[in-house]
Design an enzyme around this catalytic site. Structure first.
Site, PDB file in Angstrom:
ATOM      1  N   GLU A 147       0.745  -1.463  -0.121  1.00 37.17           N
ATOM      2  CA  GLU A 147      -0.111   0.221  -0.101  1.00 37.17           C
ATOM      3  C   GLU A 147       0.503   1.325   0.226  1.00 37.17           C
ATOM      4  OE1 GLU A 147      -4.279  -0.595   1.901  1.00 37.17           O
ATOM      5  OE2 GLU A 147      -2.768   0.857   3.575  1.00 37.17           O
ATOM      6  N   HIS A 199      -1.672  -5.949  16.583  1.00 39.21           N
ATOM      7  CA  HIS A 199      -1.205  -6.008  15.113  1.00 39.21           C
ATOM      8  C   HIS A 199      -1.880  -5.242  14.246  1.00 39.21           C
ATOM      9  CE1 HIS A 199      -4.225  -9.306  14.129  1.00 39.21           C
ATOM     10  NE2 HIS A 199      -2.819 -10.094  12.353  1.00 39.21           N
TER      11      HIS A 199
HETATM   12  N1  LIG Z   1      -3.611  -1.125   5.425  1.00 35.00           N
HETATM   13  C1  LIG Z   1      -4.566  -1.737   4.970  1.00 35.00           C
HETATM   14  N2  LIG Z   1      -4.622  -2.840   6.359  1.00 35.00           N
HETATM   15  C2  LIG Z   1      -4.718  -3.892   6.233  1.00 35.00           C
HETATM   16  C3  LIG Z   1      -5.812  -4.398   4.979  1.00 35.00           C
HETATM   17  N3  LIG Z   1      -5.878  -5.308   5.029  1.00 35.00           N
HETATM   18  C4  LIG Z   1      -6.475  -6.218   5.985  1.00 35.00           C
HETATM   19  N4  LIG Z   1      -5.381  -4.925   7.047  1.00 35.00           N
HETATM   20  C5  LIG Z   1      -4.803  -4.781   8.335  1.00 35.00           C
HETATM   21  O1  LIG Z   1      -3.631  -6.436   8.750  1.00 35.00           O
HETATM   22  C6  LIG Z   1      -4.256  -6.613   9.666  1.00 35.00           C
HETATM   23  C7  LIG Z   1      -3.299  -8.035  10.275  1.00 35.00           C
HETATM   24  O2  LIG Z   1      -3.924  -8.868   8.884  1.00 35.00           O
HETATM   25  P1  LIG Z   1      -3.457 -10.432   9.071  1.00 35.00           P
HETATM   26  O3  LIG Z   1      -3.547 -11.163   8.520  1.00 35.00           O
HETATM   27  O4  LIG Z   1      -2.441 -10.546   9.892  1.00 35.00           O
HETATM   28  O5  LIG Z   1      -4.282 -10.750  10.686  1.00 35.00           O
HETATM   29  C8  LIG Z   1      -5.359  -6.717  10.061  1.00 35.00           C
HETATM   30  O6  LIG Z   1      -6.098  -7.170  11.137  1.00 35.00           O
HETATM   31  C9  LIG Z   1      -5.766  -5.823   8.658  1.00 35.00           C
HETATM   32  O7  LIG Z   1      -6.577  -4.406   9.902  1.00 35.00           O
HETATM   33  C10 LIG Z   1      -5.042  -3.658   3.564  1.00 35.00           C
HETATM   34  O8  LIG Z   1      -5.733  -3.723   2.341  1.00 35.00           O
HETATM   35  N5  LIG Z   1      -4.656  -2.084   3.847  1.00 35.00           N
HETATM   36 MN    MN Z   2       0.032 -11.182   8.973  1.00 36.18          MN
END
Ligand SMILES: Nc1nc2c(ncn2[C@@H]2O[C@H](COP(=O)(O)O)[C@@H](O)[C@H]2O)c(=O)[nH]1
Ligand code: MN
Ligand code: MN
Length: 470
Positions: free
Chosen positions: A203, A393
């Site tokens: 991103e 996280h």
């Molecule tokens: N800035 C963005 N954040 C995102 C996106 N898709 C998900 N997320 C965030 O990542 C965390 C971590 O994910 P995990 O799979 O490791 O648990 C998730 O909780 C979201 O808050 C995105 O496209 N852009």
């Molecule tokens: Mn992750």
């Protein structure tokens, strides 16, 4: 599950049944998970792990996961029969976040946004199993599993300074590639430098607000600055390692006289053949994940330089799915602990010897993605941080992927994102719906609670300009 509010943002589950320690949930009332999602029961189940010390913790972004909740932290005493559980790390071993900063202001980005995002989209292999930035031989892969990002730098990817801004200097030393199955190696071979799918992304963001100027300066961040955030992990290799070792531990538990309330918490003593085998393979996957983010970051830097003439500097790279052997004081004694963080980020305090000299005074940067349509955050570790120096996280899901697909209109979402000036590349309609901002908690509230609970402090808030979705 009965929760007692101990202090603002800290709830306690009293030990009952098989629990050996209490459960501690860091949350506000609004962020607590619904009782029927099962994640509070998972906090209690984790509290029954052999050798667990202090508490079974959950972060404000918690939600249901495999065995452990996502957002779970638990430490076991290695010298007192403490166990390691692959479910406490997750299938995407060492999934994590890398943040890079450009010497570029958001006012200079608007007119090149489409061009940059098109370039990033072409340079970033994504989806299940397809393409890789770095094609390695089997021998090269084994080096990478042992040496992580250090091997990538040695082979001409990126610069030495990158390693200083990585957790563990870019590689853990206790990796044992020999513990990785042939199937896991096969799955990992063609995927070094690839995003994966779903929640993984690259991103482009802009620094929208600074909460702490001193810390932001130390991390190399300033208002309006354009940044690139990468979220991905160890791809098929990590998944296969988790699968292999859950099975192996599940088979060995009865012989070792171990029982847990949920089969997904299959575990083995850290100091046992099964425990050592898992930790050696897990560390190899951790090195793979760091190198994966590293080469994706280098490829992104080349695109940004080509279009804008400016490069990217690494702010930090940190995992949020890992078990680590760490030394902590518990009940007045130094103990060697196996700290599981699953959907939780290590947050070392200022002065910690593991921090590189230029970050030692500031504390460790913590990188918190929110969603493709909302903010993301940079936090810092604090003195006295609870839960073995851990924090959240991400935002954490409120809806499962399945629920999101049923309720969200992907075409409308794409229009809304583009209308707010966020360039979207990649992702099928289904993938987009699964990852809709409304499927996640309010990340601003999550980090405010994490700070309020004394787990970290806020440094900067970033907003999305464009996203390449896995
Ligand atoms: N800035 C963005 N954040 C995102 C996106 N898709 C998900 N997320 C965030 O990542 C965390 C971590 O994910 P995990 O799979 O490791 O648990 C998730 O909780 C979201 O808050 C995105 O496209 N852009
Ligand atoms: Mn992750
Ligand atoms: Mn992941």
């Amino acid at each position: 599950m009965e929760l007692v509010e101990e202090t603002p943002f800290r709830f306690r589950i009293e030990p009952h049944g098989a629990m050996r320690v209490p459960g501690v949930v860091f949350a506000s009332r609004r962020l607590l998970p619904p009782k029927d999602d099962g994640s509070l029961t998972q906090v209690a189940n984790v509290a029954a792990l052999p050798g667990i010390v202090r508490a079974s913790y959950a972060m404000p972004d918690m939600h249901w996961g495999y065995g452990f909740p996502i957002g779970g932290v638990a430490a076991t005493d290695v010298r007192a029969g403490g166990v390691v559980s692959p479910g406490g790390v997750g299938f995407d071993i060492s999934c994590g976040v890398r943040l890079l900063a450009a010497d570029l202001d958001r006012s200079e980005f608007g007119h090149v946004a489409e061009k940059v995002l098109n370039g990033l989209s072409r340079a970033t292999p994504r989806g299940a199993g397809r393409g890789a930035v770095w094609q390695l031989s089997r021998d090269g892969l084994e080096h990478l599993l042992a040496e992580g990002s250090r091997y990538a730098v040695e082979r001409g990817w990126g610069v030495q300074r990158d390693l200083e801004r990585c957790e563990d200097g870019g590689a853990v030393d206790d990796a044992e590639p020999g513990r990785v199955s042939a199937r896991a190696l096969d799955r990992g071979l063609g995927q070094v430098g690839s995003l994966g799918s779903g929640n993984h992304f690259l991103e482009v963001q802009a620094v929208d607000e600074i909460y702490d100027e001193g810390l932001a300066g130390a991390f190399g961040l300033r208002p309006g600055q354009v940044c690139v955030m990468i979220h991905c992990g160890s791809r098929g290799l990590g998944h296969q390692i988790c699968t292999d070792h859950v099975r192996r531990m599940d088979e060995s538990m009865a012989d070792r006289g171990l029982s847990v309330p949920d089969r997904q918490l299959a575990c083995a003593p850290v100091d046992s053949a099964e425990g050592r085998a898992y930790l050696g393979a897990m560390a190899a996957a951790a090195n793979y994940a760091r190198a994966n983010r590293h080469v994706l970051g280098v490829a992104a830097g080349e695109v940004v330089r080509e279009v804008t003439g400016r490069g990217l500097d690494l702010v930090y790279d940190i995992s949020h799915n890992l078990a680590k052997i760490e030394s902590h004081e518990v009940e007045g004694h130094r103990r060697t602990l196996c700290v599981h963080r699953k959907g939780a980020t290590r947050a070392l305090p200022p002065g910690h010897p593991e921090l590189p000299p230029d970050l030692r005074e500031a504390g460790q940067p913590v990188l918190i993605p929110g969603s493709m349509g909302t903010a993301s955050h940079v936090l810092a570790g604090v003195a006295g941080g609870d839960a073995f120096h851990s924090t959240c996280h991400g935002a954490g899901r409120t809806q499962s992927r399945h629920q999101a697909v049923r309720t969200i209109d992907a075409r409308r979402l794409r229009r809304e994102l583009e209308h707010s000036g966020i360039v979207v590349r990649g992702s099928s309609a289904r993938g987009l719906a699964e990852e809709a901002p409304t499927a996640y908690k309010d990340v601003d509230a999550v980090v405010a609670v994490a700070e309020g609970a004394g787990l970290c402090r806020r440094v900067a808030r970033l907003v999305p300009l464009g996203v390449v979705k896995g």
